[in-house]
Scaffold this motif. Sequence first.
Motif, PDB file in Angstrom:
ATOM      1  N   ALA A 114       1.191  -1.354  -0.057  1.00 35.00           N
ATOM      2  CA  ALA A 114      -0.206   0.105   0.031  1.00 35.00           C
ATOM      3  C   ALA A 114       1.208   1.469   0.341  1.00 35.00           C
ATOM      4  O   ALA A 114       1.251   2.452  -0.619  1.00 35.00           O
ATOM      5  N   ARG A 115       1.802   1.406   0.747  1.00 34.60           N
ATOM      6  CA  ARG A 115       2.904   2.664   0.998  1.00 34.60           C
ATOM      7  C   ARG A 115       3.425   2.784  -0.288  1.00 34.60           C
ATOM      8  O   ARG A 115       4.389   3.516  -0.979  1.00 34.60           O
ATOM      9  N   ALA A 116       3.846   1.107  -0.989  1.00 35.71           N
ATOM     10  CA  ALA A 116       4.915   1.386  -2.380  1.00 35.71           C
ATOM     11  C   ALA A 116       3.675   2.192  -3.884  1.00 35.71           C
ATOM     12  O   ALA A 116       4.352   3.251  -4.373  1.00 35.71           O
ATOM     13  N   PHE A 117       2.298   1.515  -3.820  1.00 37.28           N
ATOM     14  CA  PHE A 117       1.387   2.196  -4.478  1.00 37.28           C
ATOM     15  C   PHE A 117       1.567   3.666  -4.034  1.00 37.28           C
ATOM     16  O   PHE A 117       1.593   4.374  -5.076  1.00 37.28           O
ATOM     17  N   ASN A 118       1.007   3.396  -3.144  1.00 35.78           N
ATOM     18  CA  ASN A 118       0.535   5.299  -2.710  1.00 35.78           C
ATOM     19  C   ASN A 118       1.715   6.059  -2.832  1.00 35.78           C
ATOM     20  O   ASN A 118       1.328   7.689  -3.777  1.00 35.78           O
ATOM     21  N   CYS A 119       2.795   5.842  -2.766  1.00 40.69           N
ATOM     22  CA  CYS A 119       4.209   6.968  -3.564  1.00 40.69           C
ATOM     23  C   CYS A 119       4.025   6.899  -5.631  1.00 40.69           C
ATOM     24  O   CYS A 119       4.368   8.401  -5.394  1.00 40.69           O
ATOM     25  N   VAL A 120       4.111   4.985  -5.753  1.00 35.58           N
ATOM     26  CA  VAL A 120       3.719   6.156  -6.851  1.00 35.58           C
ATOM     27  C   VAL A 120       2.489   7.011  -7.100  1.00 35.58           C
ATOM     28  O   VAL A 120       2.646   7.774  -7.941  1.00 35.58           O
ATOM     29  N   GLN A 121       1.435   6.741  -6.666  1.00 30.47           N
ATOM     30  CA  GLN A 121       0.261   8.033  -6.839  1.00 30.47           C
ATOM     31  C   GLN A 121       0.304   9.234  -6.545  1.00 30.47           C
ATOM     32  O   GLN A 121      -0.230  10.299  -7.621  1.00 30.47           O
ATOM     33  N   ARG A 122       1.408   9.453  -5.475  1.00 32.03           N
ATOM     34  CA  ARG A 122       1.876  10.248  -5.291  1.00 32.03           C
ATOM     35  C   ARG A 122       2.359  11.558  -6.303  1.00 32.03           C
ATOM     36  O   ARG A 122       2.371  12.934  -6.307  1.00 32.03           O
ATOM     37  N   SER A 123       3.199  10.661  -6.889  1.00 36.26           N
ATOM     38  CA  SER A 123       4.241  11.250  -7.806  1.00 36.26           C
ATOM     39  C   SER A 123       3.374  11.215  -9.037  1.00 36.26           C
ATOM     40  O   SER A 123       3.389  12.590  -9.096  1.00 36.26           O
ATOM     41  N   ARG A 165       9.942  11.084 -10.464  1.00 35.66           N
ATOM     42  CA  ARG A 165      10.416   9.876 -10.364  1.00 35.66           C
ATOM     43  C   ARG A 165      11.074   9.216  -9.329  1.00 35.66           C
ATOM     44  O   ARG A 165      11.144   8.146  -8.812  1.00 35.66           O
ATOM     45  N   GLY A 166      11.353   9.733  -8.610  1.00 34.96           N
ATOM     46  CA  GLY A 166      12.274   9.745  -7.259  1.00 34.96           C
ATOM     47  C   GLY A 166      11.286   9.131  -6.043  1.00 34.96           C
ATOM     48  O   GLY A 166      11.042   7.976  -5.870  1.00 34.96           O
ATOM     49  N   TYR A 167       9.775   9.910  -6.263  1.00 39.79           N
ATOM     50  CA  TYR A 167       8.537   8.960  -6.339  1.00 39.79           C
ATOM     51  C   TYR A 167       8.773   7.458  -6.181  1.00 39.79           C
ATOM     52  O   TYR A 167       8.119   6.637  -5.599  1.00 39.79           O
ATOM     53  N   VAL A 168       8.382   7.407  -7.867  1.00 39.13           N
ATOM     54  CA  VAL A 168       7.988   6.718  -8.129  1.00 39.13           C
ATOM     55  C   VAL A 168       9.098   5.083  -7.391  1.00 39.13           C
ATOM     56  O   VAL A 168       8.699   4.076  -7.474  1.00 39.13           O
ATOM     57  N   GLU A 169      10.848   5.076  -7.127  1.00 39.89           N
ATOM     58  CA  GLU A 169      11.218   4.921  -6.691  1.00 39.89           C
ATOM     59  C   GLU A 169      11.999   4.330  -5.186  1.00 39.89           C
ATOM     60  O   GLU A 169      12.830   3.579  -4.674  1.00 39.89           O
ATOM     61  N   THR A 170      11.136   5.044  -4.773  1.00 39.48           N
ATOM     62  CA  THR A 170      11.054   5.012  -3.261  1.00 39.48           C
ATOM     63  C   THR A 170      10.461   3.889  -2.359  1.00 39.48           C
ATOM     64  O   THR A 170      10.978   3.550  -1.175  1.00 39.48           O
TER      65      THR A 170
END
Length: 212
Positions: A114-123, A165-170
């Motif tokens: 969930a956290r990983a996806f939410n960072c992608v969504q946030r990007s 890009r940074g958000y996606v790769e976090t």
Amino acid sequence: LTDCGKTRILFSSLKHSLVTMSLRSIALVMGGTAIGGYVEFSRGSTIRESHGAQITAITPAILLGCGFWSLFHGFTVGRARAKFAEMARKDGEKDVDERYLLPNLYAQGTSKYARAFNCVQRSHQHIFETFTTVAVGGLTGAVVFPICSALSTLMYTVGRYYLSRGYVETEGDASKRYKYPLAKFMWFGLLGNITLGTMSCFIVASGKKKLI
């Protein structure tokens, strides 16, 4: 002073230093942009007269490119939603469809997926918090400062790309979103366009620049 009191003072001092550094950075960026705009307006008349239309078109072209990129970046979010939902399902998480899939904007819960996806969504979502201001400031600024506005808008676009890009790769750790140094350029470009747009409005309103 007790150890607790010393710690409180230390954190208070650190917080003040961070705020001061932030305000100093904002002042430097906006001040530098204002100086650049003044130099362009007072010394760049020859360039504007000979290539004014072509230079003015650069800023909207960059903005259109950034908008086109943000549209396609949305597909990255769609793929990530399906990917992390499937990974969560295989890992035994409950109510995956209700928590991950649309109409949810962000995945519900605090699991690693969930956290990983939410960072992608946030990007992707973060783009819309600044793009309107950048576009209005850039287009308005380009009326009087076509060169500075083009450079400032380009700076925003480059920074925006690297921050997303940074958000996606976090992988769920949003504190690592600035892993690319150029990501911070987004904020410099945003402040630059706000400054140039505001200056352009004042110059046009004062009659120093004729639109027709």
